[in-house]
Design a protein around this motif. Structure first.
Motif, PDB file in Angstrom:
ATOM      1  N   ILE A  23      41.743  16.282  41.297  1.00 18.59           N
ATOM      2  CA  ILE A  23      41.100  17.335  40.472  1.00 18.59           C
ATOM      3  C   ILE A  23      41.501  17.613  39.116  1.00 18.59           C
ATOM      4  O   ILE A  23      42.109  18.071  39.309  1.00 18.59           O
ATOM      5  N   LEU A  24      40.507  17.368  37.805  1.00 17.73           N
ATOM      6  CA  LEU A  24      41.046  17.942  37.063  1.00 17.73           C
ATOM      7  C   LEU A  24      40.736  19.247  36.523  1.00 17.73           C
ATOM      8  O   LEU A  24      39.725  19.940  37.088  1.00 17.73           O
ATOM      9  N   CYS A  25      41.777  19.897  36.814  1.00 18.60           N
ATOM     10  CA  CYS A  25      41.436  21.316  36.180  1.00 18.60           C
ATOM     11  C   CYS A  25      41.081  21.657  34.862  1.00 18.60           C
ATOM     12  O   CYS A  25      40.983  20.748  33.870  1.00 18.60           O
ATOM     13  N   SER A  26      40.486  22.803  34.710  1.00 20.65           N
ATOM     14  CA  SER A  26      39.635  23.395  33.303  1.00 20.65           C
ATOM     15  C   SER A  26      40.574  23.586  32.802  1.00 20.65           C
ATOM     16  O   SER A  26      39.878  23.183  31.236  1.00 20.65           O
ATOM     17  N   HIS A  27      41.682  23.585  32.208  1.00 19.67           N
ATOM     18  CA  HIS A  27      42.758  23.945  31.898  1.00 19.67           C
ATOM     19  C   HIS A  27      42.752  22.830  30.902  1.00 19.67           C
ATOM     20  O   HIS A  27      42.541  22.184  29.530  1.00 19.67           O
ATOM     21  N   ALA A  28      43.054  21.432  31.766  1.00 20.08           N
ATOM     22  CA  ALA A  28      43.825  20.212  31.389  1.00 20.08           C
ATOM     23  C   ALA A  28      41.998  20.144  30.860  1.00 20.08           C
ATOM     24  O   ALA A  28      42.762  19.113  29.741  1.00 20.08           O
ATOM     25  N   LEU A  29      40.446  19.936  31.583  1.00 19.55           N
ATOM     26  CA  LEU A  29      39.501  19.415  31.078  1.00 19.55           C
ATOM     27  C   LEU A  29      38.744  19.958  29.448  1.00 19.55           C
ATOM     28  O   LEU A  29      38.269  19.660  28.497  1.00 19.55           O
ATOM     29  N   LYS A  30      39.374  21.460  29.189  1.00 20.86           N
ATOM     30  CA  LYS A  30      39.641  21.693  28.158  1.00 20.86           C
ATOM     31  C   LYS A  30      40.506  21.406  26.768  1.00 20.86           C
ATOM     32  O   LYS A  30      40.407  21.607  25.218  1.00 20.86           O
ATOM     33  N   VAL A  31      41.371  20.915  27.066  1.00 24.44           N
ATOM     34  CA  VAL A  31      42.638  20.830  26.464  1.00 24.44           C
ATOM     35  C   VAL A  31      41.864  19.227  25.682  1.00 24.44           C
ATOM     36  O   VAL A  31      41.456  18.595  24.933  1.00 24.44           O
ATOM     37  N   ILE A  40      36.139  11.548  30.659  1.00 25.45           N
ATOM     38  CA  ILE A  40      37.468  10.971  31.686  1.00 25.45           C
ATOM     39  C   ILE A  40      38.276   9.877  31.488  1.00 25.45           C
ATOM     40  O   ILE A  40      37.579   8.802  31.978  1.00 25.45           O
ATOM     41  N   PRO A  41      39.687   9.737  30.618  1.00 25.61           N
ATOM     42  CA  PRO A  41      40.305   8.940  30.780  1.00 25.61           C
ATOM     43  C   PRO A  41      40.140   8.401  32.614  1.00 25.61           C
ATOM     44  O   PRO A  41      40.058   9.188  33.965  1.00 25.61           O
ATOM     45  N   GLU A  42      39.531   7.197  32.237  1.00 24.55           N
ATOM     46  CA  GLU A  42      40.058   6.348  33.729  1.00 24.55           C
ATOM     47  C   GLU A  42      40.957   6.776  35.298  1.00 24.55           C
ATOM     48  O   GLU A  42      41.276   6.301  36.196  1.00 24.55           O
ATOM     49  N   LYS A  43      41.946   6.861  34.579  1.00 29.14           N
ATOM     50  CA  LYS A  43      43.478   7.358  35.328  1.00 29.14           C
ATOM     51  C   LYS A  43      43.032   8.952  36.189  1.00 29.14           C
ATOM     52  O   LYS A  43      43.605   9.011  36.370  1.00 29.14           O
ATOM     53  N   TYR A  44      42.343   9.517  35.969  1.00 28.81           N
ATOM     54  CA  TYR A  44      42.318  10.564  36.212  1.00 28.81           C
ATOM     55  C   TYR A  44      40.620  10.851  37.382  1.00 28.81           C
ATOM     56  O   TYR A  44      40.579  11.209  37.949  1.00 28.81           O
ATOM     57  N   ILE A  45      40.516   9.459  37.209  1.00 28.64           N
ATOM     58  CA  ILE A  45      39.325   9.597  38.500  1.00 28.64           C
ATOM     59  C   ILE A  45      39.923   8.019  39.212  1.00 28.64           C
ATOM     60  O   ILE A  45      39.990   7.372  38.933  1.00 28.64           O
ATOM     61  N   LEU A  46      39.728   9.286  40.083  1.00 24.28           N
ATOM     62  CA  LEU A  46      40.610   8.392  41.830  1.00 24.28           C
ATOM     63  C   LEU A  46      40.187   7.774  42.557  1.00 24.28           C
ATOM     64  O   LEU A  46      38.529   8.227  42.199  1.00 24.28           O
ATOM     65  N   ARG A  47      40.118   7.264  43.424  1.00 27.92           N
ATOM     66  CA  ARG A  47      39.449   5.833  43.774  1.00 27.92           C
ATOM     67  C   ARG A  47      38.862   6.475  44.812  1.00 27.92           C
ATOM     68  O   ARG A  47      36.642   6.375  44.874  1.00 27.92           O
TER      69      ARG A  47
END
Length: 68
Positions: A23-31, A40-47
């Motif tokens: 799961i992406l953290c709030s820090h990464a989402l803010k960036v 959210i880029p597909e590489k960060y949405i796990l199956r």
């Protein structure tokens, strides 16, 4: 601390939440937001977080119930 690459839509945070939990953290989402990446880029949405994975689990459960 978060490092990023806008052209490849990559973010990496030192808290390593994505690496540990998927799961992406709030820090990464803010960036991502600051880089004006609005989805959210597909590489960060796990199956395992997708509807397809849920449906597959439900099918397996139904088969197990029918066998018993």
């Amino acid at each position: 601390m978060v490092s990023s690459d806008k052209t490849n839509e990559i973010v990496m945070c030192q808290c390593m939440k994505f690496d540990m939990f998927g799961i992406l953290c709030s820090h990464a989402l803010k960036v991502l937001d600051l880089l004006d990446i609005k989805s959210i880029p597909e590489k960060y949405i796990l199956r395992r977080w997708t509807r397809c994975a849920r449906d597959e689990i439900m099918e397996q459960t139904d088969r197990d119930v029918e066998v018993k």
